[in-house]
Design an enzyme around this catalytic site. Structure first.
Site, PDB file in Angstrom:
ATOM      1  N   GLU A 151       7.940 -14.095   1.034  1.00 18.66           N
ATOM      2  CA  GLU A 151       8.389 -13.590  -0.263  1.00 18.66           C
ATOM      3  C   GLU A 151       8.437 -14.720  -1.288  1.00 18.66           C
ATOM      4  O   GLU A 151       7.987 -14.562  -2.431  1.00 18.66           O
ATOM      5  CB  GLU A 151       9.769 -12.928  -0.139  1.00 18.66           C
ATOM      6  CG  GLU A 151       9.771 -11.604   0.604  1.00 18.66           C
ATOM      7  CD  GLU A 151       8.855 -10.579  -0.038  1.00 18.66           C
ATOM      8  OE1 GLU A 151       8.919 -10.392  -1.271  1.00 18.66           O
ATOM      9  OE2 GLU A 151       8.051  -9.968   0.690  1.00 18.66           O
ATOM     10  N   HIS A 185       2.586 -10.491  -7.495  1.00 22.56           N
ATOM     11  CA  HIS A 185       3.298 -10.755  -6.238  1.00 22.56           C
ATOM     12  C   HIS A 185       2.640  -9.986  -5.093  1.00 22.56           C
ATOM     13  O   HIS A 185       2.373 -10.549  -4.017  1.00 22.56           O
ATOM     14  CB  HIS A 185       4.764 -10.336  -6.406  1.00 22.56           C
ATOM     15  CG  HIS A 185       5.588 -10.422  -5.167  1.00 22.56           C
ATOM     16  ND1 HIS A 185       6.489 -11.442  -4.935  1.00 22.56           N
ATOM     17  CD2 HIS A 185       5.672  -9.600  -4.079  1.00 22.56           C
ATOM     18  CE1 HIS A 185       7.077 -11.247  -3.765  1.00 22.56           C
ATOM     19  NE2 HIS A 185       6.604 -10.129  -3.231  1.00 22.56           N
ATOM     20  N   GLU A 186       2.360  -8.696  -5.313  1.00 21.46           N
ATOM     21  CA  GLU A 186       1.768  -7.866  -4.255  1.00 21.46           C
ATOM     22  C   GLU A 186       0.327  -8.272  -3.956  1.00 21.46           C
ATOM     23  O   GLU A 186      -0.093  -8.310  -2.793  1.00 21.46           O
ATOM     24  CB  GLU A 186       1.839  -6.384  -4.645  1.00 21.46           C
ATOM     25  CG  GLU A 186       3.246  -5.855  -4.864  1.00 21.46           C
ATOM     26  CD  GLU A 186       4.182  -6.129  -3.696  1.00 21.46           C
ATOM     27  OE1 GLU A 186       3.697  -6.246  -2.552  1.00 21.46           O
ATOM     28  OE2 GLU A 186       5.403  -6.249  -3.927  1.00 21.46           O
TER      29      GLU A 186
END
EC number: 3.4.24.-
Length: 298
Positions: free
Chosen positions: A226, A143-144
């Site tokens: 996100e 995700h990051e």
């Protein structure tokens, strides 16, 4: 379905950024009309202020952001498991290896920063590294890394800068109008031109409402990025269950111990502060249950 979600999130971000620039132009034109009787001058000044804000914030030091969040840089020897997962995800994403940081905090959280893949960094809390297994950590770090690969930090920074510029212009315009705009109002008060009066009222209304609208757009962009990072993490790991399980654990996490400012809070994978009860419209992060549902529907 995965690639459709990624494409839709990117398209929504583009639309929101276009609306953002239109709002900045509108507030500039309104201030220009009310204070200078010149739409074009106000519009140009607003765009210049927006560009200056965005440029100054984009080049904010990665080390400064890490310092503000009490993160310390670690080597491969100090945190081999964490380091190797970051290394693996960066390799799959085909970006340079980011710097690796750890935050001494029992909560479960992580974030990435850096205006480009060349000067990026990833940080995770000690709580996250202790509680999550490798599959879940890969989901979080994926995700990051996706934030870095997709230039999300730069996009979010531009959104924050534009929101700040809109607020500043609106505030300055309102104060100048209140303290020094009497001649403008007096002239309009005796004017029978209905169109001019309507324009004046709409300009005043835009000065009042623009900061709120700008904040809502900025938060909407943050939420879309996100969702995009969740989907992009699955693209990197090929394992939606890892991301889903990670989010389920994040949902139970406590707020972070050290204070986190608004700008930094938007960087984290999970809201690092105490959850607020009001509408998700005013949140930097979409509800975790919605994020999980989207991943299950891939």
């Amino acid at each position: 379905m995965l690639y459709q979600q990624i494409s839709q999130n990117k398209q929504r971000t583009v639309v929101l950024l276009v609306v953002f620039f239109a709002l900045l132009a509108l507030i500039g034109a309104s201030a220009g009309y009310l204070l200078l009787d010149n739409y074009a001058m106000g519009l140009v000044l607003a765009l210049v202020i927006g560009v200056i804000y965005a440029t100054s914030m984009i080049f904010q030091s990665t080390s400064l952001v890490m310092s503000m969040n009490s993160a310390r840089e670690v080597t491969e020897k100090e945190a081999p498991g964490f380091f190797h997962i970051v290394e693996d995800m960066a390799m799959v994403a085909q970006i340079p290896m980011p710097r690796v940081f750890i935050i001494e905090d029992p909560s479960l959280n992580a974030f990435a920063t850096g205006s480009s893949p060349q000067n990026a960094a990833v940080a995770a809390t000690t709580g996250l590294l202790e509680v999550m297994n490798r599959e879940e950590l890969e989901g979080v770090i994926g995700h990051e890394i996706s934030h870095i690969r997709n230039y999300d930090i730069r996009i979010s920074t531009i959104a924050v800068a534009l929101a700040s510029a809109v607020t500043v212009i609106s505030s300055i315009g309102g104060r100048m109008l209140w303290y020094g705009g009497g001649s403008r109002r007096q002239r309009d008060d005796g004017d029978d031109d209905v169109l001019r009066i309507i324009t004046l009222l709409l300009s005043l209304l835009s000065l009042l409402l623009a900061p709120l609208v700008a904040s809502l757009i900025q938060l909407a962009i943050s939420r879309q990025r996100e969702y995009l990072a969740d989907a992009s993490s699955v693209e990197l790991t090929r394992n939606p269950q890892g991301m889903i399980k990670a989010l389920e654990k994040l949902q139970l996490s406590q707020p972070m111990k050290h204070p986190v400012d608004d700008a930094s809070a938007a960087l984290y994978i999970n809201e690092p502060r105490k959850k607020r009860s009001f509408s998700s419209l005013f949140s930097t992060h979409p509800p975790i249950e919605e994020r999980i549902e989207r991943l299950k529907n891939m």
